[in-house]
Design an enzyme around this catalytic site. Structure first.
Site, PDB file in Angstrom:
ATOM      1  N   GLY A 122       0.829  -1.196   0.000  1.00  9.43           N
ATOM      2  CA  GLY A 122       0.000   0.000   0.000  1.00  9.43           C
ATOM      3  C   GLY A 122       0.869   1.254   0.000  1.00  9.43           C
ATOM      4  N   ILE A 132       0.369  -5.436   5.983  1.00  4.81           N
ATOM      5  CA  ILE A 132       0.461  -4.826   4.648  1.00  4.81           C
ATOM      6  C   ILE A 132       1.570  -5.466   3.813  1.00  4.81           C
ATOM      7  CG2 ILE A 132      -0.619  -2.698   5.404  1.00  4.81           C
ATOM      8  CD1 ILE A 132       2.060  -1.360   5.638  1.00  4.81           C
ATOM      9  N   LYS A 155      14.615 -11.181   9.937  1.00  6.54           N
ATOM     10  CA  LYS A 155      14.389 -11.560   8.534  1.00  6.54           C
ATOM     11  C   LYS A 155      13.346 -10.643   7.884  1.00  6.54           C
ATOM     12  CE  LYS A 155      13.530 -15.686   5.765  1.00  6.54           C
ATOM     13  NZ  LYS A 155      13.199 -17.114   5.835  1.00  6.54           N
ATOM     14  N   GLU A 215       9.517   2.676   7.292  1.00  4.70           N
ATOM     15  CA  GLU A 215       9.783   3.863   6.484  1.00  4.70           C
ATOM     16  C   GLU A 215      11.232   4.339   6.538  1.00  4.70           C
ATOM     17  OE1 GLU A 215       6.233   5.314   8.418  1.00  4.70           O
ATOM     18  OE2 GLU A 215       5.776   6.446   6.605  1.00  4.70           O
TER      19      GLU A 215
HETATM   20 MO1  MOS Z   1       2.779   4.927   5.272  1.00  5.26          MO
HETATM   21  S1  MOS Z   1       2.879   6.598   4.078  1.00  5.26           S
HETATM   22  O1  MOS Z   1       2.531   5.594   6.784  1.00  5.26           O
HETATM   23  O2  MOS Z   1       1.834   3.757   4.664  1.00  5.26           O
END
Ligand code: MOS
Length: 736
Positions: free
Chosen positions: A235, A462, A630, A702
């Site tokens: 995403g 995700i 991993k 991130e």
């Molecule tokens: Mo992220 S831009 O916090 O999926």
């Protein structure tokens, strides 16, 4: 309880859902079979601004198998009642107005996908076009503070004084392009109504946000809407938002009284699912002759659409990365005829760090200093933006360990001084930092008669490994083997958890899972110590712990009882606990909380052709406790690849006359492919953080992308002596 997380936490455990994924048994939003399923296909505008003059759907309607053609002419009012809080930036077929390229203007519902798609191509649409403006560079003078951020100016010290006392300064403008998230799985929805109850299977990073938005659009109580997201093919921020395609799928299901599946094509994602907006960043970095920063100015201007607010603020990086007494930062936006931008992996920080770490490289070059040395010289021992201590900071260790692994001390200072055969070799580096967040999350635990446990929390996986790390956390907390733990997520019928974004899921859902296991063990201990005539009768709760699939006396190895045996005496024969877990914000507010990292890149440049290859990459990351090296390294590598795309290949391109995106597919929007990716080495720096959350995790989603583009841009400068300040660094920019 035995809070020693050691058996599974910290180990490179294989993904618990790996088998489901590779065998195709893992179901994604567009894969749920439904009886009587109808297929919906979106129709999108071919202009970027103006009005629909006429729309003729008769040819589409005449196609055998077409069930409905929905446009603004026959779509019901959404929301059904006036709702002042409703987000009307979604464009839900409520008017004939066009605000951006590829705006959804219709939905065709048919018995098959092929029929729906074919019929959609038969819609006759006439437009009256308005002139468009999609050029940020030409409109910089119109930059203003984003609505709701009346003033984004932040200052400390006295910038002018600091500048006056400087011996050297860099004054540069850096440009980053609009970028697409390009997740593997495009957005998709399967929607099914049952009377006034709605169930949607959605590809979202935020099931509860989706539930609330859909409920609002149809004037329903939130409890009437159930959203399920078992698996998700990425995403990167785009799926934090509930976009119009989702609501139009639900609308189509309502109007046709059929379950409906609506999956966007890759091209359709270029219109209504957000993107990282373009930025233009003006920086002044000034220092004394030793390289100590005396003044920083950072202005970030980002593009926005005309109908809602979004700003990509890169300037905050300048407030807290380095120690500097005089800092001024500011963020502004320019409204253009473009679609709504949205968060994309490390919003703000990613373009911001690119600019800051290129500016530091330019400063180092001016002073003839090693790029790493100037960073160490300006190392911040506290967060000077808010005057708070770091909860933990191991950036120095990241620099050291990354540099060592890379062999940084072999670097020659002068650009174009390193060669390999006929290629110019360049080495560049960058810092990275990203906030360590945590929000409230709920969890539910059922310990069953057979001694196995099921824990659920309405979070999302995700693609990062949430199923796996939650299983590890629970197994260790309860003293169970991984096979006896089942972790479930992705359903709004589960206890509420927040969106999967901001790199906070391990901290947020992880703390809830850890917490609910703790609660369960406490319950069992309370039960055991009040019983008469057992091995626990003389003990108090503090002497008991969970291990070896049961509750044991902490001090005596073999003395205890299995869960199976204890549960037999509970009236319900099982144990059910449910609770919410919140961060202690009073305590947390005393610290500045970030993950840190350092990236080192090697490039080889063909000076005659301008072709750049990234040939080596090292990332050293400190992010507190790493639950699973991993899956965590996997995320770091993915982030580096994301950053290589940002540095070298990716840019959303718009035609300045029509405003339309001209590279709306993966053939023309260039993502790095395997051949573009070198060996990426990841080091996790050992770090303990007792502040952030009970697990001590700071998040890795991130941090990895932040600074990668700077490290590569700096390496290209080191190889060629050419400073390209506009991403992506394509070969044409190196040849001119
Ligand atoms: Mo992220 S831009 O916090 O999926």
């Amino acid at each position: 309880m035995n809070s020693k997380l050691e058996k599974n936490v910290g180990k490179a455990v294989d993904r618990v859902d790996g088998r489901l994924k590779v065998t195709g048994l893992a179901k994604y939003a567009a894969e749920y079979p439904k009886d009587n399923l109808a297929h919906a296909f979106l129709v999108q505008s071919t202009i970027s601004s103006g009005k629909i003059k006429s729309i003729d759907s008769s040819r589409a309607e005449a196609v055998t198998g077409v069930i409905a053609v929905i446009t603004y002419k026959n779509a019901p009012k959404l929301p059904p009642k006036n709702n002042a809080n409703f987000d009307d930036s979604l464009h839900l077929l409520q008017s004939n107005e066009i605000f951006h390229d590829r705006q959804n203007i219709g939905v065709v519902v048919a018995e098959t996908l092929e029929t729906a798609r074919y019929a959609a191509s038969l819609l006759q649409v006439e437009y009256s076009k308005k002139a468009v403006d999609v050029d940020l560079a030409k409109n910089l003078s119109k930059a203003k503070y984003a609505e709701g951020k009346k003033n984004s100016l932040k200052t400390r010290g006295d910038f002018q004084n600091g500048l006056a006392s400087a011996d050297v300064k860099i004054e540069s403008t850096y440009v980053t392009p609009a970028e697409m998230h390009s997740m593997m799985e495009p957005h998709a929805t399967t929607a099914e109504w049952d009377g006034n109850n709605l169930h949607i299977w959605e590809s979202t990073q935020a099931i509860f946000n989706t539930r609330n938005k859909v409920a609002k659009a149809f004037g329903l109580a939130a409890a009437k809407v159930r959203v399920s997201t078992e698996f998700l093919g990425g995403g990167f921020g785009s799926k934090l938002e509930c976009w119009s395609g989702t609501i139009l799928a639900v609308l189509a299901a309502k109007m046709t009284q059929r379950p409906v599946r609506l999956a966007l094509t890759r091209e359709q994602t270029y219109g209504n699912t957000g993107n990282r907006p373009q930025t233009v960043q003006n920086l002044i970095y000034a220092a004394d002759k030793k390289g100590k920063l005396t003044a920083i100015k950072h202005e970030c201007i980002s593009e926005n659409c005309r109908f809602t607010d979004f700003s990509e603020d890169g300037s905050t990086v300048s407030t807290h990365l380095y120690s500097c007494p005089n800092v001024v930062t500011e963020s502004k936006v320019v409204a253009l005829d473009i679609s709504k931008p949205i968060w994309m992996r490390a919003p703000g920080d990613c373009p911001g760090m690119y600019a800051v770490e290129c500016a530091m490289d330019e400063l180092a070059h001016t002073l003839k200093m090693d790029p790493l040395e100037i960073r160490l010289l300006n190392y911040s021992e506290k967060d000077e933006s808010c005057d708070l201590p770091w909860s933990s900071k191991s950036l120095k260790q990241c620099y050291e360990q990354g540099a060592k692994l890379f062999g940084w001390n072999e670097r020659k200072l002068e650009p174009s001084s390193m060669k390999y055969h006929n290629k110019l070799v360049g080495w560049g580096m960058s810092s990275a930092m990203h906030g360590a967040y945590r929000m409230e999350a709920g969890a539910k635990l059922v310990l069953k008669e057979d001694g196995s446990v099921t824990i659920s929390s309405g979070t999302q996986d995700i693609g990062t490994g949430t199923y796996t790390i939650m299983t590890q956390i629970a197994a260790d907390a309860l003293g169970l083997p991984l096979e006896k733990v089942r972790f479930e997520l992705g359903d709004t019928n589960m206890p509420e958890a927040p969106l999967s974004g901001g790199s906070m899921t391990a901290a947020t859902a992880g703390s809830a899972v850890h917490g609910i296991c703790h609660n369960a063990i406490e319950k069992l201990k309370e039960f055991l110590v009040q019983e008469k005539g057992t091995i626990f009768s003389d003990a108090n709760k503090g002497e008991l712990c969970a291990r070896n699939e049961g509750i044991y006396l902490a001090s005596q190895e073999g003395k205890g009882e299995s869960y199976v045996s204890i549960l037999k005496r509970l009236p319900e024969k099982q144990l059910l606990v449910e609770a919410k877990f919140s961060p202690d914000s009073k305590q947390l507010d005393k610290y500045s909380k970030y993950s840190f990292g350092a990236h080192f890149a090697e490039v080889m440049v063909d000076a005659e052709l301008g072709i750049v290859r990234v040939t080596r990459f090292v990332s050293a990351i400190s992010a507190g406790k790493i639950i699973n090296p991993k899956t965590a390294a996997n995320q770091i590598k993915g982030g580096v690849i994301f950053g290589i795309g940002m540095a070298l290949t990716e840019a959303l391109l718009r035609d300045e006359k029509t405003g339309r995106t001209i590279n709306a597919d993966l053939g023309e929007y260039h993502l790095p492919v395997h051949a573009d990716i070198p060996n990426i080495e990841v080091v996790f720096v050992d770090e303990k953080d007792d502040v952030v959350n009970p697990l001590g995790v700071k998040g890795v989603g991130e941090i990895a992308v932040i600074g990668v583009a700077a490290a590569i841009a700096n390496a290209i400068f080191h190889a060629t002596g050419k400073r390209v300040r506009e991403l992506p660094i394509t070969l044409d920019k190196l040849l001119t």
